[in-house]
Each structure stands twice: as structure tokens, then as C-alpha cells.
Design a protein around this motif. Structure first.
Motif, PDB file in Angstrom:
ATOM      1  N   VAL A 178       0.777  -1.138   0.182  1.00  0.00           N
ATOM      2  CA  VAL A 178      -0.058  -0.005  -0.154  1.00  0.00           C
ATOM      3  C   VAL A 178       0.643   1.260   0.100  1.00  0.00           C
ATOM      4  O   VAL A 178       0.160   2.267  -0.202  1.00  0.00           O
ATOM      5  CB  VAL A 178      -1.209  -0.114   1.117  1.00  0.00           C
ATOM      6  CG1 VAL A 178      -1.763  -1.257   1.156  1.00  0.00           C
ATOM      7  CG2 VAL A 178      -0.110   0.023   2.536  1.00  0.00           C
ATOM      8  N   GLY A 179       2.144   1.258   0.141  1.00  0.00           N
ATOM      9  CA  GLY A 179       3.059   2.542  -0.077  1.00  0.00           C
ATOM     10  C   GLY A 179       3.142   3.147   1.320  1.00  0.00           C
ATOM     11  O   GLY A 179       3.127   4.232   1.300  1.00  0.00           O
ATOM     12  N   CYS A 180       3.010   2.349   2.518  1.00  0.00           N
ATOM     13  CA  CYS A 180       2.871   2.955   3.669  1.00  0.00           C
ATOM     14  C   CYS A 180       4.512   2.717   4.564  1.00  0.00           C
ATOM     15  O   CYS A 180       4.869   1.610   4.291  1.00  0.00           O
ATOM     16  CB  CYS A 180       1.798   1.942   4.493  1.00  0.00           C
ATOM     17  SG  CYS A 180       1.418   2.904   6.186  1.00  0.00           S
ATOM     18  N   SER A 181       4.590   3.784   5.099  1.00  0.00           N
ATOM     19  CA  SER A 181       5.988   3.642   5.946  1.00  0.00           C
ATOM     20  C   SER A 181       5.705   2.732   7.121  1.00  0.00           C
ATOM     21  O   SER A 181       4.703   2.467   7.468  1.00  0.00           O
ATOM     22  CB  SER A 181       6.156   4.993   6.598  1.00  0.00           C
ATOM     23  OG  SER A 181       5.158   5.283   7.478  1.00  0.00           O
ATOM     24  N   ALA A 182       6.979   2.335   7.673  1.00  0.00           N
ATOM     25  CA  ALA A 182       6.733   1.675   8.783  1.00  0.00           C
ATOM     26  C   ALA A 182       6.097   1.999  10.070  1.00  0.00           C
ATOM     27  O   ALA A 182       5.479   1.283  10.831  1.00  0.00           O
ATOM     28  CB  ALA A 182       8.402   1.178   8.966  1.00  0.00           C
ATOM     29  N   ARG A 219      -0.287   9.750  -0.666  1.00  0.00           N
ATOM     30  CA  ARG A 219      -0.326   9.290  -2.080  1.00  0.00           C
ATOM     31  C   ARG A 219      -1.391   9.776  -2.911  1.00  0.00           C
ATOM     32  O   ARG A 219      -1.262   9.738  -4.074  1.00  0.00           O
ATOM     33  CB  ARG A 219      -0.700   7.823  -2.001  1.00  0.00           C
ATOM     34  CG  ARG A 219       0.207   6.803  -0.986  1.00  0.00           C
ATOM     35  CD  ARG A 219       1.612   7.122  -1.742  1.00  0.00           C
ATOM     36  NE  ARG A 219       2.641   6.257  -1.010  1.00  0.00           N
ATOM     37  CZ  ARG A 219       3.870   6.666  -1.110  1.00  0.00           C
ATOM     38  NH1 ARG A 219       4.311   7.663  -1.891  1.00  0.00           N
ATOM     39  NH2 ARG A 219       4.628   6.038  -0.251  1.00  0.00           N
ATOM     40  N   ARG A 220      -2.233  10.674  -2.478  1.00  0.00           N
ATOM     41  CA  ARG A 220      -2.866  11.785  -3.514  1.00  0.00           C
ATOM     42  C   ARG A 220      -1.819  12.751  -4.092  1.00  0.00           C
ATOM     43  O   ARG A 220      -1.738  12.933  -5.458  1.00  0.00           O
ATOM     44  CB  ARG A 220      -3.885  12.585  -2.819  1.00  0.00           C
ATOM     45  CG  ARG A 220      -5.234  11.546  -2.753  1.00  0.00           C
ATOM     46  CD  ARG A 220      -6.549  12.486  -2.737  1.00  0.00           C
ATOM     47  NE  ARG A 220      -7.625  11.688  -2.305  1.00  0.00           N
ATOM     48  CZ  ARG A 220      -8.617  10.938  -2.983  1.00  0.00           C
ATOM     49  NH1 ARG A 220      -8.095  10.903  -4.259  1.00  0.00           N
ATOM     50  NH2 ARG A 220      -9.549  10.196  -2.722  1.00  0.00           N
ATOM     51  N   ALA A 221      -0.854  13.078  -3.232  1.00  0.00           N
ATOM     52  CA  ALA A 221      -0.054  14.253  -3.682  1.00  0.00           C
ATOM     53  C   ALA A 221       1.206  13.573  -4.394  1.00  0.00           C
ATOM     54  O   ALA A 221       1.706  14.126  -5.248  1.00  0.00           O
ATOM     55  CB  ALA A 221       0.439  14.980  -2.614  1.00  0.00           C
ATOM     56  N   GLU A 222       1.549  12.399  -3.966  1.00  0.00           N
ATOM     57  CA  GLU A 222       2.868  11.896  -4.491  1.00  0.00           C
ATOM     58  C   GLU A 222       2.561  10.378  -4.705  1.00  0.00           C
ATOM     59  O   GLU A 222       2.877   9.347  -3.958  1.00  0.00           O
ATOM     60  CB  GLU A 222       4.138  11.979  -3.497  1.00  0.00           C
ATOM     61  CG  GLU A 222       4.435  13.370  -2.876  1.00  0.00           C
ATOM     62  CD  GLU A 222       5.431  13.134  -1.834  1.00  0.00           C
ATOM     63  OE1 GLU A 222       5.953  11.839  -1.588  1.00  0.00           O
ATOM     64  OE2 GLU A 222       5.779  14.123  -1.205  1.00  0.00           O
ATOM     65  N   PRO A 223       1.812   9.971  -5.854  1.00  0.00           N
ATOM     66  CA  PRO A 223       1.588   8.760  -6.232  1.00  0.00           C
ATOM     67  C   PRO A 223       2.609   7.885  -6.719  1.00  0.00           C
ATOM     68  O   PRO A 223       3.901   8.418  -7.040  1.00  0.00           O
ATOM     69  CB  PRO A 223       0.664   8.785  -7.582  1.00  0.00           C
ATOM     70  CG  PRO A 223       0.933  10.224  -8.074  1.00  0.00           C
ATOM     71  CD  PRO A 223       1.646  10.983  -6.893  1.00  0.00           C
ATOM     72  N   GLY A 224       2.687   6.461  -6.525  1.00  0.00           N
ATOM     73  CA  GLY A 224       3.590   5.645  -6.655  1.00  0.00           C
ATOM     74  C   GLY A 224       3.029   4.253  -7.022  1.00  0.00           C
ATOM     75  O   GLY A 224       1.908   4.486  -7.430  1.00  0.00           O
ATOM     76  N   ASP A 225       3.976   2.978  -7.373  1.00  0.00           N
ATOM     77  CA  ASP A 225       3.044   1.842  -7.518  1.00  0.00           C
ATOM     78  C   ASP A 225       2.826   1.287  -6.623  1.00  0.00           C
ATOM     79  O   ASP A 225       3.485   0.059  -6.172  1.00  0.00           O
ATOM     80  CB  ASP A 225       4.538   1.085  -8.327  1.00  0.00           C
ATOM     81  CG  ASP A 225       3.956  -0.085  -9.003  1.00  0.00           C
ATOM     82  OD1 ASP A 225       2.853  -0.488  -9.120  1.00  0.00           O
ATOM     83  OD2 ASP A 225       5.015  -0.889  -9.541  1.00  0.00           O
ATOM     84  N   ASP A 226       1.798   1.482  -6.061  1.00  0.00           N
ATOM     85  CA  ASP A 226       1.291   0.816  -4.971  1.00  0.00           C
ATOM     86  C   ASP A 226      -0.330   0.706  -4.835  1.00  0.00           C
ATOM     87  O   ASP A 226      -0.972   1.466  -5.516  1.00  0.00           O
ATOM     88  CB  ASP A 226       1.648   1.356  -3.540  1.00  0.00           C
ATOM     89  CG  ASP A 226       1.573   3.091  -3.573  1.00  0.00           C
ATOM     90  OD1 ASP A 226       0.615   3.435  -3.506  1.00  0.00           O
ATOM     91  OD2 ASP A 226       2.475   3.689  -3.527  1.00  0.00           O
ATOM     92  N   VAL A 227      -0.931   0.151  -3.668  1.00  0.00           N
ATOM     93  CA  VAL A 227      -2.243  -0.055  -3.842  1.00  0.00           C
ATOM     94  C   VAL A 227      -3.098   1.115  -3.516  1.00  0.00           C
ATOM     95  O   VAL A 227      -4.189   1.722  -4.220  1.00  0.00           O
ATOM     96  CB  VAL A 227      -2.807  -1.179  -2.936  1.00  0.00           C
ATOM     97  CG1 VAL A 227      -4.247  -1.235  -2.602  1.00  0.00           C
ATOM     98  CG2 VAL A 227      -2.330  -2.542  -3.372  1.00  0.00           C
ATOM     99  N   THR A 228      -2.552   1.932  -2.754  1.00  0.00           N
ATOM    100  CA  THR A 228      -3.226   3.245  -2.183  1.00  0.00           C
ATOM    101  C   THR A 228      -3.181   4.133  -3.374  1.00  0.00           C
ATOM    102  O   THR A 228      -4.215   5.074  -3.739  1.00  0.00           O
ATOM    103  CB  THR A 228      -2.475   3.974  -1.143  1.00  0.00           C
ATOM    104  OG1 THR A 228      -2.186   2.855  -0.021  1.00  0.00           O
ATOM    105  CG2 THR A 228      -3.205   5.219  -0.606  1.00  0.00           C
ATOM    106  N   SER A 229      -1.960   4.206  -4.149  1.00  0.00           N
ATOM    107  CA  SER A 229      -1.894   5.214  -5.279  1.00  0.00           C
ATOM    108  C   SER A 229      -3.309   4.725  -6.421  1.00  0.00           C
ATOM    109  O   SER A 229      -3.421   5.668  -7.059  1.00  0.00           O
ATOM    110  CB  SER A 229      -0.551   5.173  -5.800  1.00  0.00           C
ATOM    111  OG  SER A 229       0.159   5.795  -4.923  1.00  0.00           O
ATOM    112  N   ARG A 230      -3.087   3.477  -6.723  1.00  0.00           N
ATOM    113  CA  ARG A 230      -4.065   3.166  -7.579  1.00  0.00           C
ATOM    114  C   ARG A 230      -5.381   3.329  -7.409  1.00  0.00           C
ATOM    115  O   ARG A 230      -6.378   3.773  -8.137  1.00  0.00           O
ATOM    116  CB  ARG A 230      -3.817   1.513  -8.007  1.00  0.00           C
ATOM    117  CG  ARG A 230      -2.489   1.433  -8.796  1.00  0.00           C
ATOM    118  CD  ARG A 230      -2.406  -0.057  -9.170  1.00  0.00           C
ATOM    119  NE  ARG A 230      -2.169  -0.979  -8.233  1.00  0.00           N
ATOM    120  CZ  ARG A 230      -0.676  -1.469  -7.680  1.00  0.00           C
ATOM    121  NH1 ARG A 230       0.153  -0.685  -8.242  1.00  0.00           N
ATOM    122  NH2 ARG A 230      -0.867  -2.277  -6.945  1.00  0.00           N
TER     123      ARG A 230
END
Length: 426
Positions: A178-182, A219-230
Motif C-alpha cells: 500500500v506504499g505505507c511507511s513502517a 499518495r494523492r500528492a505523491e503517487p507511486g506503484d502501490d495499492v493506495t495510489s491506484r
């Protein structure tokens, strides 16, 4: 025999069977007690013997429901969203705000708690987010997470595989997905555990929601290759509230269930000689063990809740309107009417659900759990239980099948080296 909850303490709403002594004020079987957690299979057998395919249960003190314990009946309910919709909003109007069961069952704007067009909208976004997970790279991700965890206890000769391996591995894998920090992931996992245990559930929901909302904004501001961004950038244009509800559903369908599937499968493999000592010499595989657990002791035992909008006649019993109907996944899978023969390779169990709300992430879950188990057994092949299996304890709760701890011992071994390029997360 089990001890049903006294009728005088219960709201009405039992299934009424024609020609049976059960009435709307009859006793209910409590699923929230330590006794139930210690031996749920006995309860399921006795419910089936006494009530047939539909049993009156209590999922939390004072909260009635019906449990489907017959396989064929469960399949019918799961595939009939018209008569068994997933929306709980009418039901929850009568549930106290401070009820420990409410946060796990109340309505949210996500695929799990909606039917019809709303469900399709959420389901499309949710499925697209999951389908974007690269299963090939997930193998490497699991290895990078598993090896440092194993290195923390391999030289010691003992470990608790719940707290030292399965739980941290699963939640870190989810964090990566999900692109989440620890730091945010730790708060998510803590909140989710409180929800599943139905202890401090309101606090758990608040903790979980605050952490995930921070992730959504990121993730709205900085999308990546992750579930949250998608999810955030899907054509369905989910709001922040909808994003939050669907991420909670994703975590809820992954952390506890996958943790429990890993540990329940390890327990089977450590106690059943079919899986022990000769895994490369023709014995059953990890995948076979996973499927056996998904049949006999799935990590989520009772769920897939629906709420009939009007009384429904099912198997010669009237189910009351706006009362929860839970699928007894373990009970249905172990229904004597469908048992018999060699089940190796048989995946007709209901552990992933069925119908329009079936789990869309089963391939991901299989991979995570199988890789986690294989990494551990490859590293420490002489793993054995540190206590008799009869002394293991199970966490109370109406939904899950979860050990409090899985203590093991083994000959101490040197720390493992990560493959080139597979360095631990900094």
C-alpha cells in the motif's frame, strides 16, 4: 454440550423453524467466549446436530445473529445478494455506539458493506488496485522481509512465530503493497488487531483511520506503484472517506487472516507426520497444507455477513429481517454432507468467500503465506513445537481462528545472508 445464552437476556430474532421447539426468544450459542475459541469444532458439530443448517448465535453480549453451518446453504446465501445484501445500516441503528462488535460490522463506503451499483463501483477500483500488484517482485519482497526476521531468533534456538515472524512479516508486506511507511504501518496493525479482538474496538478504529488518512493524503500528492495510489487515481474517483474505507477493508482482509493462515498452517505441518521431515521426498507440500487449513481451520471462521431486508424462508426456517446472517466458513467446510475421500488439491472450500463478494486477492494471499512458510522452513528445517499442541491457546473472538502464541524450538543456527540486492529495508 455448549451452554447457550439465556433467552431472557437476548433480543428477539432467532431463525424460526417449522415444527421445531426453537422460537424467537430461544437460547443462543455465544461465539465470543474463551470456551468457544478453545474448541470451536465441537460447537459447530453440536449446533448442526441441534439446529440443522442455521443456528441462533450471539456474536457479542446482547447481539444476536444467525450462523449458516451447512455448506450448500452457505453457497446459496453467498450467491444471492438480492435476498442477502451486505448493507448493515438498518441493523446498526439498534446497536449501541459503544458495542465492541460495531466497528467490525457497521456500514462503510466500501465493496464489503454495499450491494448493487455502489458495490460494483467500489469493487472495480479495489480489484484494479490489487491486480496491479506484481507477484514476481512480491517473491523478492517477502524474502527481504523474512530473512531479517529469522535472523532475530535463529541463533537463539526458540521463538514465538506469531509475534516474532508471522505478524511482523505480514504487516510489513502489506505496508509495501500500500506504499505505507513502517511507522504508519505499526499504527495500522495495532488498530486492526484491536478491531478483530473486539476489545477497545473504537480506539482501534480511530488509530487505524488516522494512520490511513495520513497515507491517503500522501499518495494523492505523491503517487507511486502501490495499492493506495491506484485507488486514489482510479477512474471511480473515490473520495477520501471512500479511500479510507477500502484501505481498511484491504488491511482487514490481509493482516489478521494471513497471519493466522501462516501460523495455523505451520501448526499443522509441525504436528502432522504427513508434512514432517521428508518434504522433498514425496510428502505433502506447503500448498497442500495451506489448502487443508483453509478447509478445516481457516483463519477467518465466521464472516461474510448479510442482512435480509425482509423475513426470508431458508431451509424451512424463517430468518428475521435486518438481523445479521454470518457464514460459518469453518462449519460449512467441515459439513459432513460434503466431506469424504482424499481432499488433497481440493480447493472447493469457502475460506475465500464466494459470489459477488469473494476475495479478489487470493493469489496474493497464497503467495505471501506460502513464501513466508517456505522461507522459515528452509532456514530452520528442524523446527518443533516448544509445548504440547493441547497447551496452545486461542484468542477469543467471533470472527477469527487465531493462536495467542506459537512457541517453537530448534537447534540454533547461524544468521542468514540476504541475496545480492535484497537488503533489508532501512
Amino acid at each position: 454440550m455448549f451452554t447457550p445464552v439465556a433467552a431472557s437476556s437476548q433480543p428477539t430474532g432467532c431463525p424460526v423453524q417449522h415444527g421445531s421447539p426453537i422460537d424467537t426468544d430461544g437460547p443462543r450459542v455465544p461465539l465470543h467466549t474463551p470456551d468457544f475459541a478453545a474448541d470451536p469444532h465441537r460447537y459447530y458439530r453440536e449446533m448442526r446436530e441441534q439446529y440443522g443448517s442455521l443456528a441462533p448465535i450471539e456474536i457479542s453480549p446482547g447481539i444476536p445473529a444467525t450462523l449458516v453451518v451447512g455448506y450448500e446453504t452457505a453457497v446459496r446465501v453467498l450467491n444471492d445478494p438480492e435476498h442477502f445484501p451486505a448493507d448493515p445500516r438498518v441493523w446498526q441503528q439498534g446497536i449501541p455506539e459503544d458495542s465492541p462488535i460495531r466497528p467490525m460490522m457497521e456500514w462503510y463506503p466500501n465493496a464489503l458493506r454495499n450491494s448493487g451499483s455502489a458495490h460494483l463501483r467500489y469493487r472495480h477500483a479495489y480489484t484494479a488496485a490489487i491486480d496491479g500488484i506484481d507477484l514476481h517482485s512480491l517473491h523478492s519482497t517477502i524474502e527481504r522481509i523474512a530473512i531479517p526476521l529469522i535472523n532475530e531468533f535463529c541463533t537463539v534456538g526458540s521463538a514465538d512465530l506469531v509475534t516474532q515472524y508471522a505478524f511482523p512479516l505480514v504487516f510489513e508486506v502489506l505496508n509495501r503493497m500500500v506504499g505505507c511507511s513502517a511507522e504508519l504501518g505499526t499504527r495500522v496493525a495495532t488498530g486492526m488487531a484491536a478491531l478483530f479482538d473486539t476489545v477497545n474496538a473504537a480506539w482501534g478504529m480511530q488509530t487505524l483511520s488516522e494512520a490511513l488518512m495520513e497515507l491517503i493524503h500522501m499518495r494523492r500528492a505523491e503517487p507511486g506503484d502501490d495499492v493506495t495510489s491506484r485507488l486514489a487515481h482510479h477512474p471511480a474517483e473515490l473520495t477520501d472517506e471512500e479511500m479510507l474505507a477500502n484501505l481498511i477493508s484491504f488491511y482487514g482482509a490481509a493482516i489478521e487472516p494471513q497471519q493466522n493462515l501462516i501460523t495455523n498452517t505451520l501448526l499443522l505441518m509441525l504436528t502432522d507426520e504427513r508434512f514432517g521431515g521428508n518434504m522433498l521426498g514425496g510428502a505433502l507440500s506447503t500448498r497442500d497444507a495451506l489448502d487443508e487449513v483453509l478447509f478445516n481451520d481457516p483463519p477467518i471462521s465466521n464472516f461474510c455477513t448479510s442482512y435480509p431486508r425482509q423475513p426470508v424462508l431458508l431451509d424451512d426456517a424463517w430468518l428475521p429481517a435486518n438481523q445479521p446472517v454470518l457464514i460459518g466458513l469453518t462449519a460449512a467446510n467441515t459439513d459432513p454432507a460434503i466431506r469424504g475421500g482424499n481432499r488433497t488439491g481440493n480447493r472447493s472450500h469457502l475460506a475465500w468467500g464466494a459470489g459477488p463478494h469473494a476475495c479478489p486477492a487470493r493469489s496474493v494471499a497464497y503467495l505471501v503465506c506460502q513464501d513466508a512458510i517456505d522461507q522459515l522452513l528452509d532456514a530452520i528445517p528442524e523446527l518443533r513445537l516448544a509445548v504440547p499442541a493441547s497447551e496452545l491457546t486461542w484468542r477469543p473472538g467471533p470472527f477469527h481462528r487465531a493462536m495467542s502464541a506459537l512457541p517453537v524450538e530448534f537447534p540454533s543456527s547461524p544468521r542468514l545472508l540476504l541475496n545480492e540486492g535484497a537488503s533489508p529495508r532501512g
